[in-house]
Each structure stands twice: as C-alpha cells, then as structure tokens.
Design a protein around this motif. Structure first.
Motif, PDB file in Angstrom:
ATOM      1  N   ARG A 234       0.827  -1.208   0.000  1.00 18.56           N
ATOM      2  CA  ARG A 234       0.000   0.000   0.000  1.00 18.56           C
ATOM      3  C   ARG A 234       0.860   1.256   0.000  1.00 18.56           C
ATOM      4  O   ARG A 234       0.485   2.293  -0.558  1.00 18.56           O
ATOM      5  CB  ARG A 234      -0.926   0.035   1.223  1.00 18.56           C
ATOM      6  CG  ARG A 234      -2.102  -0.923   1.165  1.00 18.56           C
ATOM      7  CD  ARG A 234      -3.100  -0.580   0.096  1.00 18.56           C
ATOM      8  NE  ARG A 234      -3.811   0.657   0.345  1.00 18.56           N
ATOM      9  CZ  ARG A 234      -4.590   1.278  -0.528  1.00 18.56           C
ATOM     10  NH1 ARG A 234      -4.755   0.760  -1.727  1.00 18.56           N
ATOM     11  NH2 ARG A 234      -5.203   2.393  -0.235  1.00 18.56           N
ATOM     12  N   GLN A 235       2.028   1.168   0.641  1.00 19.82           N
ATOM     13  CA  GLN A 235       2.893   2.350   0.764  1.00 19.82           C
ATOM     14  C   GLN A 235       3.741   2.596  -0.482  1.00 19.82           C
ATOM     15  O   GLN A 235       4.322   3.667  -0.638  1.00 19.82           O
ATOM     16  CB  GLN A 235       3.815   2.185   1.988  1.00 19.82           C
ATOM     17  CG  GLN A 235       3.067   2.361   3.309  1.00 19.82           C
ATOM     18  CD  GLN A 235       3.850   1.872   4.500  1.00 19.82           C
ATOM     19  OE1 GLN A 235       5.042   1.583   4.384  1.00 19.82           O
ATOM     20  NE2 GLN A 235       3.207   1.752   5.653  1.00 19.82           N
ATOM     21  N   MET A 236       3.801   1.630  -1.377  1.00 15.03           N
ATOM     22  CA  MET A 236       4.605   1.815  -2.591  1.00 15.03           C
ATOM     23  C   MET A 236       3.938   2.837  -3.505  1.00 15.03           C
ATOM     24  O   MET A 236       2.731   2.785  -3.719  1.00 15.03           O
ATOM     25  CB  MET A 236       4.758   0.484  -3.341  1.00 15.03           C
ATOM     26  CG  MET A 236       5.650  -0.495  -2.625  1.00 15.03           C
ATOM     27  SD  MET A 236       5.852  -2.021  -3.569  1.00 15.03           S
ATOM     28  CE  MET A 236       6.819  -2.998  -2.409  1.00 15.03           C
ATOM     29  N   GLY A 237       4.731   3.755  -4.018  1.00 17.87           N
ATOM     30  CA  GLY A 237       4.192   4.765  -4.926  1.00 17.87           C
ATOM     31  C   GLY A 237       3.506   5.919  -4.222  1.00 17.87           C
ATOM     32  O   GLY A 237       2.879   6.760  -4.860  1.00 17.87           O
ATOM     33  N   LYS A 238       3.637   5.976  -2.899  1.00 14.86           N
ATOM     34  CA  LYS A 238       3.038   7.082  -2.146  1.00 14.86           C
ATOM     35  C   LYS A 238       3.808   8.368  -2.460  1.00 14.86           C
ATOM     36  O   LYS A 238       5.029   8.336  -2.593  1.00 14.86           O
ATOM     37  CB  LYS A 238       3.123   6.779  -0.644  1.00 14.86           C
ATOM     38  CG  LYS A 238       2.085   7.513   0.182  1.00 14.86           C
ATOM     39  CD  LYS A 238       1.902   6.852   1.541  1.00 14.86           C
ATOM     40  CE  LYS A 238       3.077   7.118   2.462  1.00 14.86           C
ATOM     41  NZ  LYS A 238       2.840   6.631   3.829  1.00 14.86           N
ATOM     42  N   PHE A 239       3.111   9.465  -2.590  1.00 19.11           N
ATOM     43  CA  PHE A 239       3.805  10.717  -2.901  1.00 19.11           C
ATOM     44  C   PHE A 239       3.221  11.846  -2.058  1.00 19.11           C
ATOM     45  O   PHE A 239       2.138  11.739  -1.485  1.00 19.11           O
ATOM     46  CB  PHE A 239       3.699  11.047  -4.397  1.00 19.11           C
ATOM     47  CG  PHE A 239       2.272  11.284  -4.872  1.00 19.11           C
ATOM     48  CD1 PHE A 239       1.728  12.551  -4.868  1.00 19.11           C
ATOM     49  CD2 PHE A 239       1.488  10.220  -5.317  1.00 19.11           C
ATOM     50  CE1 PHE A 239       0.433  12.776  -5.290  1.00 19.11           C
ATOM     51  CE2 PHE A 239       0.181  10.439  -5.742  1.00 19.11           C
ATOM     52  CZ  PHE A 239      -0.351  11.711  -5.737  1.00 19.11           C
ATOM     53  N   GLU A 240       3.987  12.913  -1.981  1.00 18.55           N
ATOM     54  CA  GLU A 240       3.536  14.099  -1.235  1.00 18.55           C
ATOM     55  C   GLU A 240       3.391  15.266  -2.182  1.00 18.55           C
ATOM     56  O   GLU A 240       4.168  15.411  -3.126  1.00 18.55           O
ATOM     57  CB  GLU A 240       4.563  14.454  -0.147  1.00 18.55           C
ATOM     58  CG  GLU A 240       4.685  13.419   0.954  1.00 18.55           C
ATOM     59  CD  GLU A 240       5.755  13.817   1.964  1.00 18.55           C
ATOM     60  OE1 GLU A 240       6.195  14.985   1.937  1.00 18.55           O
ATOM     61  OE2 GLU A 240       6.147  12.949   2.767  1.00 18.55           O
ATOM     62  N   GLU A 241       2.402  16.106  -1.944  1.00 15.08           N
ATOM     63  CA  GLU A 241       2.243  17.320  -2.745  1.00 15.08           C
ATOM     64  C   GLU A 241       2.971  18.450  -2.037  1.00 15.08           C
ATOM     65  O   GLU A 241       2.795  18.678  -0.840  1.00 15.08           O
ATOM     66  CB  GLU A 241       0.754  17.667  -2.883  1.00 15.08           C
ATOM     67  CG  GLU A 241       0.020  16.756  -3.852  1.00 15.08           C
ATOM     68  CD  GLU A 241      -1.372  17.255  -4.166  1.00 15.08           C
ATOM     69  OE1 GLU A 241      -1.565  18.489  -4.106  1.00 15.08           O
ATOM     70  OE2 GLU A 241      -2.241  16.436  -4.454  1.00 15.08           O
TER      71      GLU A 241
END
Length: 326
Positions: free
Chosen positions: A316-323
């Motif tokens: 689930r945490q893979m590919g998480k990004f921040e704006e």
C-alpha cells in the motif's frame, strides 16, 4: 569461476582488471621457469589488482549493474536451491496441461525446515536458453507457481521465491492463454496466504513477470541485481523511439538495489563477492542462505494476522507521494 572461462564472458569494465591478472600470471610462470623469487613484486601487483577490483565494482553505473545482473554465468534459481537446501524435489505441471521450464519449483528443506521454493530459470547457453525461453514464463508457469504456493499454504510451509526474468513471455500465445489474468490471480492470492513469504531478486527482475511471484513479507535483493517496471531497452524504445538510449533509461528508472532501498521498495540488500555473484557463487549462496534463515526466523515469530497486515501495508505504501505547496 576458472580464469579462462571468465575471460570468455568478460564485460567491458572488467578488462583492465583481467589484463592486470594476466600480467601477474605471466610473471609467476616466468619466475617459476627461471627459478627467480618475485614474491614481493607479485604481492604488490595482487594488492593493486584487489584495489582496482574494489574501485571498479563500487562505482558501477546502473547500465553496468544491468550487465552483471544478466551475466551468462550468474547463479540461477536452481544453482542457489541446490547449494542451500538439505533436500530438494522439483515438482512439475500446472494441472491444466503444461509444464513451463522457465519457472521451476518444488519442496525442499532449509536447515531441516520444510519449505516450498520456486523461481524463474534462465539457461546456461543458447540451446538451454531456448528451452527455458530466457526465463520468460508463460501463463502455465505462473499457474504452476500458484499451485505450489497453495500447496505450501495448505501444509504450513513458508514460500521462498527467486526472481530472475526480463519479463513474462510477451508472445501472442502467452496472451491467448491468459498471461495477464494468470499474473493478476497470483498477485491476489499471494496477499491471502497465511505462511511467511520471502522473495529474492537474484538477477534481473522485470515487469509483471517478476511481480507474478513477487508479493512478499520481505523482499530481498542481491547487490548487483536490478528490479524494474520495464527493461531499459523497452523504456528507451517507448520514450525516445530509440533502444540505443537504454543506458540513459537505466539511470532514470532507478533500477539498482540502492535506489530501490532508498525508495522503500525492498527490505534488504544482500552483499555480493567483490567481482559479483558469478565470480564466487558458493559465497553468494552462503549469503543468501543466511539472509533467508534470519528473515524466516523473524517472520515465524509473528502471528498470521501480523504477517498479512505487514504484507498489505508494504504494498500500500509503494508509490506514495507528497504534494509540495509553494
């Protein structure tokens, strides 16, 4: 690996080192013929060779690591299984009419503990590679893999997988037989298994072909292996319509073990012998065995629910990004 064989499969960046080693061998032979003591000179040259070896292999580019990951003499799934297990029995067939030699598996004992092991299998030479389809598995291969993993889950045996493929078989026949469905089915089912799952990238991990046996509680990766969404050649052909820009794509794709650990996609890097796993395969196998056993012990201390939650959260945490707001 014998020196004569190593020279046959020499990579470009290894040439200066090989030339220096050849010089050392020549001096040794001449000294033996003329009965001259050159032990001091030999020691100095060997120290220089060791220093050069470390310099070369510690500064490899992503494209050079890809060359190492594809080395014809890099240890394969069967090499590792035979080196690290007490017993090994290969099992065949997907129970639907095919047995894919590009993806092998079976039951084994690791330090006396029953486990199921499976992985992609490349060939040693051109003839063998054609039989193994260069490690590119068909839908039957992934169905065989899930059959073995379901067997492991039923009998409470941990699953250990070894990833080494440029990708799943891309041919029309593979698509006709349901390549995408077979891989998707494996992805879904692997999330549901109660037993510990440890996957190791031993060579080249490419695309959905790698993911089809790649859902794990712990994902390990050999130092000079690569793991990528698409091969650099395919990426270059798609982005720039020029496969010759593969080196540029290899850097941009972040395919090395260090990149992937930094991104949080893998859990552990397994160090290789200085000249790569193909140079000292038994040393690489010992490193793999130790890492598998330590991780297996740790995972076995968790409850089934803890492991499944760990597996779920990892992906689930893979590919998480921040704006970022300016």
């Amino acid at each position: 690996m014998p020196k004569t064989e190593r020279r046959i499969f020499l990579l470009d960046f290894e040439k200066p080192l090989c030339e220096l080693e050849s010089r050392i061998d020549q001096i040794r032979e001449l000294a033996a013929e003329n009965q001259v003591d050159v032990s001091e000179e030999i020691a100095q040259l060997e120290a220089r060779a060791e220093q050069l070896r470390k310099e070369i292999f510690s500064t490899l580019t992503p494209a050079q690591r890809l060359q190492l990951a594809r080395h014809p003499r890099r240890p394969s799934t069967l090499d590792y299984i035979q080196a690290i297990t007490d017993e090994w029995l290969e099992l065949h067939g997907d129970r639907s009419g095919s047995d894919d030699p590009a993806l092998i598996g079976g039951v084994a004992r690791l330090n006396g503990r029953p486990v199921v092991m499976l992985g992609h299998q490349k060939g040693r030479d051109t003839k063998d590679n054609i039989v193994r389809n260069f490690g590119m598995a068909s839908p039957g291969g992934y169905r065989k893999a899930i059959r073995l993993m379901e067997h492991a889950n039923k009998f409470k045996m941990p699953v250990l997988t070894f990833i080494d493929t440029p990708g799943a078989n891309p041919g029309v026949e593979g698509e006709r037989l349901g390549q995408g469905e077979a891989i998707a089915y494996n992805l879904r089912e692997m999330f549901s298994f109660d037993v510990p799952i440890i996957c190791t990238v031993i060579g080249e991990g490419g695309s959905g072909g790698a993911l089809g046996i790649g859902v794990a509680d712990r994902l390990l990766m050999f130092e000079h292996s690569v793991y990528t969404v698409a091969s650099p050649e395919a990426c270059a052909a798609i982005l720039w319509k020029d496969a010759k820009k593969a080196d540029q794509a290899a850097s941009a794709l972040k395919i090395t073990s260090w990149d992937l650990q930094e991104l949080g996609l893998i859990d552990q890097i397994l160090p290789e012998p200085t000249s790569g796993a193909h140079a000292e395969p038994l040393e690489a196998a010992a490193t793999l065995k130790q890492a598998l056993w330590v991780n297996l012990e740790q995972l076995s201390e968790m409850t089934t629910e803890q492991r499944k939650q760990l597996r779920y959260q990892k992906f689930r945490q893979m590919g998480k990004f921040e704006e970022l707001h300016h």
